[in-house]
Design an enzyme around this catalytic site. Structure first.
Site: not given
Length: 163
Positions: A11, A14, A16-18, A128
């Site tokens: 993301c 690096n 939150c999402r990934s 996000d």
């Protein structure tokens, strides 16, 4: 022992999402007894948070579902990642485009959107959640869990093809 299959989740920052996708897939691999055969990592297209742990809201939402993220640390994606990882999976189109610009032409087949592995999900991008409320982190987990299950099926096929 055959070479591990390797997966990189990406993301922007690096945090939150990934790392959420990293933690969810890692957890599924452990549950299925495949953690010795598959390497999982995560990175960001921008180095804003290098060395930082995942956002506390991501950690909290994941922990509530039995997924631990506290040991993960943010890093930036590097050009050599396209040679190291079998799958480089972007969370959204913007990060996909950023990765595409870094990706050597002979490695393009490794680059995909994570939600390509969740065809029943109408969304193609993991949004996000950083500037939203807690619902955004729950939504990310829902999407990531669906994609991780689809990715796990593909990884199983890859492992069988290596036997």
């Amino acid at each position: 022992m055959p070479k591990k299959i390797s997966v990189l989740m990406v993301c922007m920052g690096n945090i939150c999402r990934s790392p959420t996708a990293h933690g969810v897939l890692r957890s599924l691999l452990r549950e299925q007894g495949l953690h010795e055969l598959v390497e999982v990592d995560s990175a960001g297209t921008h180095g804003y948070h290098v060395g930082d742990p995942p956002d506390l809201r991501s950690q909290s939402a994941a922990r509530a579902r039995g997924v631990e993220l506290s040991d993960l640390r943010a890093r930036a994606v590097h050009a050599e990642d396209f040679h190291r990882f079998d799958y480089v999976l972007a969370m959204d189109e913007s990060n996909y485009q950023h990765l595409s610009a870094l990706c050597p032409p002979e490695r393009r087949d490794r680059l995909r959107l994570l939600l390509d592995f969740a065809p029943a999900t109408p969304q193609r991008e993991v949004p996000d959640p950083y500037y939203g409320g807690s619902h955004g982190f729950e939504h990310v987990l829902d999407l990531v869990e669906a994609a991780a299950r689809g990715l796990l099926q593909q990884v199983r096929r890859d492992l069988e093809a290596r036997d």
